[in-house]
Design an enzyme around this catalytic site. Structure first.
Site, mmCIF file in Angstrom:
data_model
loop_
_atom_site.group_PDB
_atom_site.id
_atom_site.type_symbol
_atom_site.label_atom_id
_atom_site.label_comp_id
_atom_site.label_asym_id
_atom_site.label_seq_id
_atom_site.Cartn_x
_atom_site.Cartn_y
_atom_site.Cartn_z
ATOM 1 N N ASP A 22 95.048 67.866 45.184
ATOM 2 C CA ASP A 22 95.571 66.593 44.697
ATOM 3 C C ASP A 22 96.994 66.803 44.178
ATOM 4 O O ASP A 22 97.225 66.921 42.979
ATOM 5 C CB ASP A 22 94.668 66.028 43.596
ATOM 6 C CG ASP A 22 95.149 64.684 43.061
ATOM 7 O OD1 ASP A 22 96.111 64.124 43.622
ATOM 8 O OD2 ASP A 22 94.557 64.203 42.065
ATOM 9 N N LYS A 107 103.166 67.231 52.197
ATOM 10 C CA LYS A 107 103.098 68.060 53.398
ATOM 11 C C LYS A 107 101.659 68.519 53.611
ATOM 12 O O LYS A 107 100.892 68.635 52.647
ATOM 13 C CB LYS A 107 104.064 69.245 53.307
ATOM 14 C CG LYS A 107 103.773 70.218 52.138
ATOM 15 C CD LYS A 107 102.767 71.287 52.516
ATOM 16 C CE LYS A 107 102.445 72.190 51.357
ATOM 17 N NZ LYS A 107 101.348 73.122 51.660
#
Length: 343
Positions: A22, A107
């Protein structure tokens, strides 16, 4: 654009099992909230469990949208910081771009280089900014080294050796190519500015202590330049936070000299009764990523674009093919994609 950039933080997922990675909670939201150039205007889920979004909304005192679509219909958002779950990231970024909003995307940008190329083309078509979070290349040391190499300070480069090893943390499903190896590959491409023509990859088997054995990438670039990248996740170390790098360095050899770069510097060692912890003493790479994003949104001048993610993704896909077959692989090439990513 004048004034603060209003940001929607959307998505609280990543690579791996639900409830795992997260970066929105751990990285982006704290950095955006602390930067006076940005204003966190709200949060939204992007297909994952809404619990983290609701907790973030309460923590930062902002509105919580129950879906990305609902958030995009709201007014007053300039930039979407998107960390949607890996499996649905392409669709989420597409929706934001089609809504005409700028994007800072976690990413990897997309599960496949072809998906990343479609997103890059859509950003160009809609005239909005799409910045992939390839933040390691933006660190002060690596930025300085890139300038020295591009200025010819070591003559003509002929070889790069790179190492990125982290300790502990949750291994990425299927290995660390798309997760960790993305960074040193992107850095090497930024340092050299030369396309990769062939990739050979080896290693990456699971190890009993946890994590994965490092993978080694051997890259042939145009003009006879070669680079070797060692990257992987080691078992946990007592004095190192989970997933923190213990080695991140580059050695670039040229016809007239060699430059060594330790991307973990500047740093100091913090000694306590429980152990030793390295602590960075300069601006971190995430701060530089926000610099690049703010400049791109406010001026339209982008130091880092989705085409950089396309170029990196093509190399990583060739590495994955090489790992599967045990033979060298050539990165897929598309004339338009290559021209845009190298420009």
């Amino acid at each position: 654009m004048t004034g603060r950039v209003r940001v929607l933080a959307a998505g609280f997922g990543g690579i791996g099992v639900p409830g795992g990675q997260d970066h929105q909670t751990d990285m982006y939201l704290p950095a955006l909230a602390a930067d006076p150039r940005f204003e966190v205007a709200g949060v939204a889920t992007a297909g994952e469990d809404p619990g983290r979004a609701r907790a973030a909304a309460e923590r930062y005192g902002v509105v919580c949208h129950e879906s990305l679509d609902a958030a995009l219909r709201a007014d007053g958002v300039d930039l979407v910081c998107l960390a949607a779950p890996y499996e649905t990231r392409t669709e989420a970024i597409t929706a934001v771009l089609e809504a005409g909003r700028h994007v800072l995307a976690d990413k990897p940008l997309a599960p496949a280089a072809a998906d990343a190329a479609r997103l890059a083309a859509l950003a160009d078509e809609t005239g909005v900014v799409l910045v992939p979070a390839h933040h390691q290349r933006l660190g002060g040391v690596l930025r300085s080294v890139r300038g020295a190499v591009r200025a010819g300070r070591i003559g003509l480069p002929w070889n790069v050796q790179a190492d990125l090893l982290v300790a502990g943390g949750e291994p990425a499903p299927g290995g660390e190519l798309a997760n960790l190896a993305l960074h040193p590959v992107d850095v090497v491409l930024a340092l050299l500015g030369l396309p990769v023509t062939r990739v050979y990859a080896c290693g990456g088997a699971a190890v009993p202590e946890g994590g994965h054995a490092p993978v080694t990438l051997l890259l042939d670039h145009e003009r006879g330049v070669r680079s070797t990248i060692v990257c992987g996740r080691l078992p946990a170390l007592r004095d190192v936070p989970p997933s923190a790098p213990v080695v991140h360095r580059y050695r670039i050899s040229g016809s007239h000299g060699v430059v060594l770069a330790d991307a973990l510097k500047p740093a100091a060692d913090l000694h306590t009764t429980t152990g030793r912890t390295p602590v960075g003493t300069g601006r971190d790479t995430l701060a530089h990523l926000l610099d690049a994003t703010w400049t791109a949104v406010t001026t339209g001048s982008a130091e880092l674009t989705a085409w950089d993610a396309v170029r990196t993704g093509l190399v990583l896909e060739a590495a994955a093919e090489s790992l599967r077959t045990g033979r060298p692989a050539e990165p897929a090439r598309d004339g338009e994609h290559a021209e845009r990513s190298e420009g």
